[in-house]
Scaffold this active site. Structure first.
Site, PDB file in Angstrom:
ATOM      1  N   GLY B  13       0.822  -1.202   0.000  1.00  0.00           N
ATOM      2  CA  GLY B  13       0.000   0.000   0.000  1.00  0.00           C
ATOM      3  C   GLY B  13       0.862   1.260   0.000  1.00  0.00           C
ATOM      4  CB  SER B  16       3.370  -0.383   2.571  1.00  0.00           C
ATOM      5  OG  SER B  16       3.969  -0.515   1.297  1.00  0.00           O
ATOM      6  N   GLY B  17       6.417   1.135   2.941  1.00  0.00           N
ATOM      7  CA  GLY B  17       7.839   0.823   3.043  1.00  0.00           C
ATOM      8  C   GLY B  17       8.320  -0.092   1.931  1.00  0.00           C
ATOM      9  CE  LYS B  18       4.265   0.874  -3.196  1.00  0.00           C
ATOM     10  NZ  LYS B  18       4.118   2.082  -2.352  1.00  0.00           N
ATOM     11  CB  SER B  19      10.339   2.638  -2.210  1.00  0.00           C
ATOM     12  OG  SER B  19       9.351   2.830  -3.190  1.00  0.00           O
ATOM     13  CB  THR B  42       8.643   5.189 -14.100  1.00  0.00           C
ATOM     14  OG1 THR B  42       8.140   4.930 -12.782  1.00  0.00           O
ATOM     15  CG2 THR B  42       9.327   3.954 -14.626  1.00  0.00           C
ATOM     16  CG  HIS B  57      11.865   7.979  -3.899  1.00  0.00           C
ATOM     17  ND1 HIS B  57      11.878   6.656  -3.535  1.00  0.00           N
ATOM     18  CD2 HIS B  57      10.593   8.384  -3.761  1.00  0.00           C
ATOM     19  CE1 HIS B  57      10.653   6.281  -3.181  1.00  0.00           C
ATOM     20  NE2 HIS B  57       9.845   7.328  -3.323  1.00  0.00           N
ATOM     21  CD  GLU B  72      15.576  11.819 -13.648  1.00  0.00           C
ATOM     22  OE1 GLU B  72      15.107  12.653 -14.440  1.00  0.00           O
ATOM     23  OE2 GLU B  72      16.183  12.108 -12.610  1.00  0.00           O
TER      24      GLU B  72
END
Lengths: 145, 188
Positions: B13, B16-19, B42, B57, B72
């Site tokens: 989500g 959620s800390g996915k990156s 992206t 990021h 990029e």
């Protein structure tokens, strides 16, 4: 009864077809997405596997016609009937497929909020009456009951 | 000898800390094999909020001791393939933005089937070139499907892409509040 749920477009139908249905299933596939109405009585079907697909759409239909508590009562009446049908003969299975709609932001329209709420409650009722529940995540099942 | 995964799919989500988990996973793999880290961004800096997110990021990656090479590219993710080899670990963050850029851009073809094939083909070719491709995506399909045709198309396409990737992948993770849940495959 077997409840199969998970997000939209997660491969629920494909999983049911691949995992639960065989040539001998004597399959009756009733889908809300085909515009069919929610079956009340199943007694005209002798035996085999009945799949009820898109139950969230039938619940939506209930919410447009009845007050909330009555929707839930009607839903539970059906669950009892389907369960009785299944248990009164050895070769009968009922599989219900419902999309999980519970994790988005609060819908803007009142009707959509009601639909989402009632769907959640109806799923809880269904879950408590189900013998097995699988959550499908992009084709992978997680058995939670 | 352990097999190095060629594809890892990570979803979760918002916030959620996915990156972070994806970056950590890529770094660990790079340490083990001595591979180089590449990052395909992206995100298009379309407004102030997006610029800020991108900056966050970028800063995170600069602060890490390990060197990332950033590319990029909003759509054509295999554009820089000549810079990748079997000594490359590529992190693609994220699939939802990539799909946005394909579907909602006036410059590109936006027929759903064409977009689906194009994305899968580019992912396949990236995966074949590098050691490991890590793909990050979002969990957005657990809400009532709106009647809006564009949103419907977007969700259907994303679901189909996720299903194909999960089927192909060596490891699939669902990240919940910073905790990665292994849904498919085995940890090294």
């Amino acid at each position: 009864m077997h409840f199969v749920t998970g997000g939209a477009f997660n491969g629920k139908r494909a999983w049911v077809l691949k995992t639960l249905i065989t040539e001998r299933s004597n399959l009756s596939w009733i889908s809300a997405y085909d515009g069919l109405t929610l079956p009340n009585d199943l007694t005209h079907i002798q035996e085999g596997t009945i799949v009820l697909e898109g139950i969230e759409m039938w619940i939506k239909e209930l919410t447009t016609n009845y007050p909330i508590q009555q929707c839930r009562n009607l839903w539970n009446d059906r669950l009892i009937k389907w369960s009785q049908w299944e248990h009164s003969h050895g070769n009968r299975n009922v599989i219900l497929i419902g999309t999980d709609t519970s994790k988005g932001i609060v819908p803007l329209e009142k009707e959509d909020r009601t639909w989402r709420d009632v769907t959640g409650w109806c799923y809880q009722d269904l879950a408590s009456k189900s013998d097995q529940i699988d959550v499908i995540w992009y084709g992978i099942k997680q058995k939670i009951k | 000898m352990e097999e190095t995964p060629s594809l890892i799919f990570i979803t979760g989500g918002v916030r959620s800390g996915k990156s972070s988990f994806a970056e950590k996973t890529a770094i660990q793999l790079a340490k083990k094999s001595g591979a180089h880290l590449h990052y395909i961004a992206t995100g298009v800096p379309s407004d102030r909020e997006m610029r800020k997110r991108i900056q966050n990021h970028q800063q995170q990656r600069q602060e890490s001791i390990i060197q990332w090479q950033t590319w990029e590219e909003p759509r054509e993710i295999s554009k820089y393939s000549q810079h990748f080899s079997e000594k490359s670990i590529i992190l693609l963050d994220c699939l939802t933005t990539l799909l946005n850029n394909h579907l909602f851009s006036t410059e590109s073809e936006s027929i759903p089937d064409t977009v689906e094939k194009a994305i899968i083909n580019e992912i396949d070719s990236l995966k074949d070139i590098c050691q490991t491709l890590v793909i990050v995506s979002n969990e957005v399909l657990n809400e009532s499907v709106q009647d809006n045709a564009l949103v419907y198309t977007y969700k259907k396409l994303l679901g189909k892409l996720h299903q194909q990737l999960v089927q192909q992948t060596d490891q699939a993770y669902l990240v919940e509040s910073g905790i990665p849940i292994l849904m498919k495959g085995a940890k090294e």
